[in-house]
Structures are given as C-alpha cells and as structure tokens.
Design a protein around this motif. Structure first.
Motif, PDB file in Angstrom:
ATOM      1  N   LEU A 177      16.127 -34.249 -36.092  1.00  0.00           N
ATOM      2  CA  LEU A 177      16.884 -33.616 -35.025  1.00  0.00           C
ATOM      3  C   LEU A 177      17.460 -34.680 -34.108  1.00  0.00           C
ATOM      4  O   LEU A 177      16.796 -35.678 -33.797  1.00  0.00           O
ATOM      5  CB  LEU A 177      15.991 -32.669 -34.218  1.00  0.00           C
ATOM      6  N   LYS A 178      18.680 -34.468 -33.685  1.00  0.00           N
ATOM      7  CA  LYS A 178      19.332 -35.403 -32.764  1.00  0.00           C
ATOM      8  C   LYS A 178      18.754 -35.204 -31.367  1.00  0.00           C
ATOM      9  O   LYS A 178      18.525 -34.082 -30.929  1.00  0.00           O
ATOM     10  CB  LYS A 178      20.842 -35.157 -32.750  1.00  0.00           C
ATOM     11  N   LEU A 179      18.499 -36.318 -30.679  1.00  0.00           N
ATOM     12  CA  LEU A 179      17.981 -36.280 -29.318  1.00  0.00           C
ATOM     13  C   LEU A 179      19.111 -36.513 -28.327  1.00  0.00           C
ATOM     14  O   LEU A 179      20.104 -37.177 -28.640  1.00  0.00           O
ATOM     15  CB  LEU A 179      16.899 -37.346 -29.137  1.00  0.00           C
ATOM     16  N   ASN A 180      18.953 -36.009 -27.098  1.00  0.00           N
ATOM     17  CA  ASN A 180      19.975 -36.231 -26.078  1.00  0.00           C
ATOM     18  C   ASN A 180      19.790 -37.609 -25.430  1.00  0.00           C
ATOM     19  O   ASN A 180      18.913 -38.379 -25.833  1.00  0.00           O
ATOM     20  CB  ASN A 180      19.971 -35.103 -25.044  1.00  0.00           C
ATOM     21  N   ILE A 233      14.607 -33.433 -27.330  1.00  0.00           N
ATOM     22  CA  ILE A 233      15.189 -32.592 -28.374  1.00  0.00           C
ATOM     23  C   ILE A 233      16.182 -31.627 -27.735  1.00  0.00           C
ATOM     24  O   ILE A 233      15.901 -31.043 -26.686  1.00  0.00           O
ATOM     25  CB  ILE A 233      14.098 -31.808 -29.125  1.00  0.00           C
ATOM     26  N   ILE A 234      17.321 -31.474 -28.358  1.00  0.00           N
ATOM     27  CA  ILE A 234      18.339 -30.540 -27.893  1.00  0.00           C
ATOM     28  C   ILE A 234      17.997 -29.172 -28.488  1.00  0.00           C
ATOM     29  O   ILE A 234      17.918 -29.015 -29.699  1.00  0.00           O
ATOM     30  CB  ILE A 234      19.748 -30.982 -28.336  1.00  0.00           C
ATOM     31  N   ILE A 235      17.785 -28.199 -27.626  1.00  0.00           N
ATOM     32  CA  ILE A 235      17.447 -26.852 -28.076  1.00  0.00           C
ATOM     33  C   ILE A 235      18.599 -25.920 -27.721  1.00  0.00           C
ATOM     34  O   ILE A 235      19.172 -25.994 -26.642  1.00  0.00           O
ATOM     35  CB  ILE A 235      16.138 -26.367 -27.414  1.00  0.00           C
ATOM     36  N   ARG A 262      22.389 -24.171 -28.520  1.00  0.00           N
ATOM     37  CA  ARG A 262      23.693 -24.364 -29.165  1.00  0.00           C
ATOM     38  C   ARG A 262      23.995 -25.808 -29.528  1.00  0.00           C
ATOM     39  O   ARG A 262      24.721 -26.069 -30.458  1.00  0.00           O
ATOM     40  CB  ARG A 262      24.810 -23.816 -28.288  1.00  0.00           C
ATOM     41  N   THR A 272      21.958 -28.027 -30.720  1.00  0.00           N
ATOM     42  CA  THR A 272      21.053 -28.571 -31.727  1.00  0.00           C
ATOM     43  C   THR A 272      21.833 -29.080 -32.928  1.00  0.00           C
ATOM     44  O   THR A 272      22.707 -28.401 -33.451  1.00  0.00           O
ATOM     45  CB  THR A 272      20.044 -27.497 -32.194  1.00  0.00           C
ATOM     46  N   SER A 273      21.529 -30.291 -33.330  1.00  0.00           N
ATOM     47  CA  SER A 273      22.166 -30.854 -34.524  1.00  0.00           C
ATOM     48  C   SER A 273      21.218 -31.860 -35.160  1.00  0.00           C
ATOM     49  O   SER A 273      20.195 -32.213 -34.596  1.00  0.00           O
ATOM     50  CB  SER A 273      23.505 -31.516 -34.168  1.00  0.00           C
ATOM     51  N   ARG A 274      21.595 -32.302 -36.335  1.00  0.00           N
ATOM     52  CA  ARG A 274      20.795 -33.277 -37.062  1.00  0.00           C
ATOM     53  C   ARG A 274      21.463 -34.643 -36.980  1.00  0.00           C
ATOM     54  O   ARG A 274      22.665 -34.747 -36.782  1.00  0.00           O
ATOM     55  CB  ARG A 274      20.634 -32.854 -38.516  1.00  0.00           C
TER      56      ARG A 274
END
Length: 120
Positions: free
Chosen positions: A5-8, A13-15, A17, A19-21
């Motif tokens: 998971l991509k972090l901001n 963790i972005i939870i 809309r 959220t991305s990999r």
C-alpha cells in the motif's frame, strides 16, 4: 513484482478514496524509508527490527562512523537494494534533526532519497 500500500507524506496508510498500491522502484524507496524510521523494539512481533535511534544515534555525542555503519547496513539489507553508492549525514544539533541523504542501486535502477529523523 513486490508491492504494498502506498503511504502518504506523513508515512501513514491512505484509507478511503486515495488508497493505492506502490510497486517497483517506488516500493523500494518507501520500504527503505520505513526501515530507517523504525525504532529498535518498536514492533512487538519482532523486537530485533529497527535502528537504535534513542540509544546510539540521537544522543548527545553520537559516534558518526557507528551511525553511518548502522544506516548503511539497514539500507543495504533492504529487499531489492543491491548497493549503496553514497551516503551523507547532516546533523542539525540546534533542531535535533539528522538528515540522511543517500544514493542506492536497486533491482529497478538508481534512486536518491533524503530521510530526516528527529525535530518536532
């Protein structure tokens, strides 16, 4: 290919809309940053994971050669990192910030990163 998971920008963790990999080179850069920012003993499932930030690094008179060795080892032992080309440590004693800048070679090519630790 490795992915997560991509972090901001705050490393959370972005939870929802957003959220991305993340994969490939971006995954490796994110993984190195996470490993560098993990404090030794922080993760209860594996207390050997992390760096001794408070006992050996962010102390009154750190041994910079020891610190550089710890950071180099952490970066080099990160999955998909093949070698560290250069590393530069800049200690801002007034603000208690250590900036770690480095260039490394990964399975997906060269990358540069700057990871600050400390401060407010």
């Amino acid at each position: 290919m490795a992915h997560n998971l991509k972090l901001n920008s705050d490393n959370d963790i972005i939870i929802g809309r957003g959220t991305s990999r993340v994969a490939g080179l971006d995954f490796t850069i994110q993984l190195v940053k996470n490993r560098l920012l993990t404090v030794l003993g922080e993760w209860k499932a594996d207390s050997t994971l992390g760096l001794p930030w408070f006992s050996d690094i962010m102390i009154k008179a750190p041994d910079l050669s020891l610190v550089e060795g710890l950071l180099l080892s952490c970066i080099k032992n990160t999955p998909h990192v093949l070698d560290v080309i250069s590393i530069n440590l800049q200690l801002d004693k007034d603000n208690r910030v250590l900036n770690v800048s480095f260039e490394a070679l990964s399975d997906w090519g060269l990358f540069e990163s700057n990871v600050p630790f400390g401060g407010s």
